[in-house]
Design a protein around this motif. Structure first.
Motif, mmCIF file in Angstrom:
data_model
loop_
_atom_site.group_PDB
_atom_site.id
_atom_site.type_symbol
_atom_site.label_atom_id
_atom_site.label_comp_id
_atom_site.label_asym_id
_atom_site.label_seq_id
_atom_site.Cartn_x
_atom_site.Cartn_y
_atom_site.Cartn_z
ATOM 1 N N PHE A 7 0.963 -1.223 0.090
ATOM 2 C CA PHE A 7 -0.018 -0.054 0.044
ATOM 3 C C PHE A 7 0.775 1.258 0.063
ATOM 4 N N GLY A 8 0.193 2.242 -0.613
ATOM 5 C CA GLY A 8 0.829 3.689 -0.824
ATOM 6 C C GLY A 8 0.985 4.355 0.629
ATOM 7 N N LYS A 58 -3.560 9.884 -1.173
ATOM 8 C CA LYS A 58 -3.668 9.331 0.085
ATOM 9 C C LYS A 58 -4.642 8.110 0.329
ATOM 10 N N PRO A 59 -4.359 6.975 0.700
ATOM 11 C CA PRO A 59 -5.311 5.814 0.699
ATOM 12 C C PRO A 59 -6.354 5.706 1.900
ATOM 13 N N ALA A 60 -7.288 5.252 1.799
ATOM 14 C CA ALA A 60 -8.417 5.225 2.948
ATOM 15 C C ALA A 60 -7.595 4.283 3.925
ATOM 16 N N PRO A 61 -7.938 4.591 4.980
ATOM 17 C CA PRO A 61 -7.363 3.750 6.189
ATOM 18 C C PRO A 61 -7.556 2.256 6.143
ATOM 19 N N LEU A 62 -6.419 1.665 6.405
ATOM 20 C CA LEU A 62 -6.583 0.178 6.588
ATOM 21 C C LEU A 62 -6.492 -0.333 7.983
ATOM 22 N N PHE A 106 -3.664 -1.547 19.497
ATOM 23 C CA PHE A 106 -3.889 -0.669 18.548
ATOM 24 C C PHE A 106 -3.268 0.474 18.389
ATOM 25 N N VAL A 107 -2.679 0.852 17.103
ATOM 26 C CA VAL A 107 -2.087 2.298 17.080
ATOM 27 C C VAL A 107 -2.730 2.929 15.724
ATOM 28 N N ILE A 108 -2.408 3.947 15.603
ATOM 29 C CA ILE A 108 -3.021 4.522 14.214
ATOM 30 C C ILE A 108 -1.492 5.084 13.662
ATOM 31 N N ALA A 109 -1.039 4.506 12.598
ATOM 32 C CA ALA A 109 0.193 4.944 11.703
ATOM 33 C C ALA A 109 0.303 6.141 11.292
ATOM 34 N N PRO A 110 1.283 6.794 10.630
ATOM 35 C CA PRO A 110 1.389 8.034 10.187
ATOM 36 C C PRO A 110 0.409 8.296 8.942
ATOM 37 N N ASP A 111 -0.421 7.362 8.368
ATOM 38 C CA ASP A 111 -1.121 7.928 7.279
ATOM 39 C C ASP A 111 -2.498 7.624 7.639
ATOM 40 N N ASN A 114 -4.944 1.799 10.922
ATOM 41 C CA ASN A 114 -5.088 1.216 12.232
ATOM 42 C C ASN A 114 -4.279 -0.196 12.322
ATOM 43 N N ILE A 115 -3.140 -0.168 12.975
ATOM 44 C CA ILE A 115 -2.222 -1.365 13.273
ATOM 45 C C ILE A 115 -2.422 -2.028 14.423
ATOM 46 N N GLU A 116 -2.494 -3.196 14.301
ATOM 47 C CA GLU A 116 -2.660 -3.851 15.403
ATOM 48 C C GLU A 116 -1.849 -5.435 15.537
#
Length: 124
Positions: A7-8, A58-62, A106-111, A114-116
């Motif tokens: 992903f971009g 800018k992609p939609a959040p993953l 869970f954390v929110i990455a720079p873009d 949602n990273i788990e």
């Protein structure tokens, strides 16, 4: 289940640094890398990888969940991700509404992704 996911990101250097630091406690390391438009492959367990590349859109959040072998790895991921600039989206803890041993952070990455990190094992 997958070979790779790519992903971009809007800031390649910041995202690369974030993911390498945040995922280090889970055994993820940098792999093949080209110029930012090609990106970097992040490798961990098995044959699957996560790839990041510089993108204009800018992609939609993953939502991406990484396997942790232990609850301590979930906690280490959370600390490392916050130190790398991530934003809290759920401190380490049980999520029994998923199942009795679902221990995740869970954390929110720079873009905004949602990273788990999740461990499905009972406490040792």
């Amino acid at each position: 289940m997958f070979d790779h996911v790519k992903f971009g990101v809007s800031d390649y250097a910041a995202s690369k640094a974030f993911f390498l630091k945040a995922l280090e406690p889970l055994g993820v390391v940098g792999g093949a890398e080209g110029d930012p438009s090609y990106g970097v492959e992040l490798c961990g367990r098995g044959d699957s990888s996560l790839c990041l590349n510089q993108a204009k859109e800018k992609p939609a959040p993953l939502h991406i969940a990484f396997v942790a072998d232990t609850r301590q790895q979930v906690e280490a991921f959370y600390r490392a991700a916050l130190e790398a600039g991530g934003k809290d989206n759920g401190a380490p803890g049980l999520r029994p509404h998923y199942h009795p041993n679902y221990y995740a952070a869970f954390v929110i990455a720079p873009d905004g992704h949602n990273i788990e990190a999740v461990c499905h094992q009972p406490e040792a």
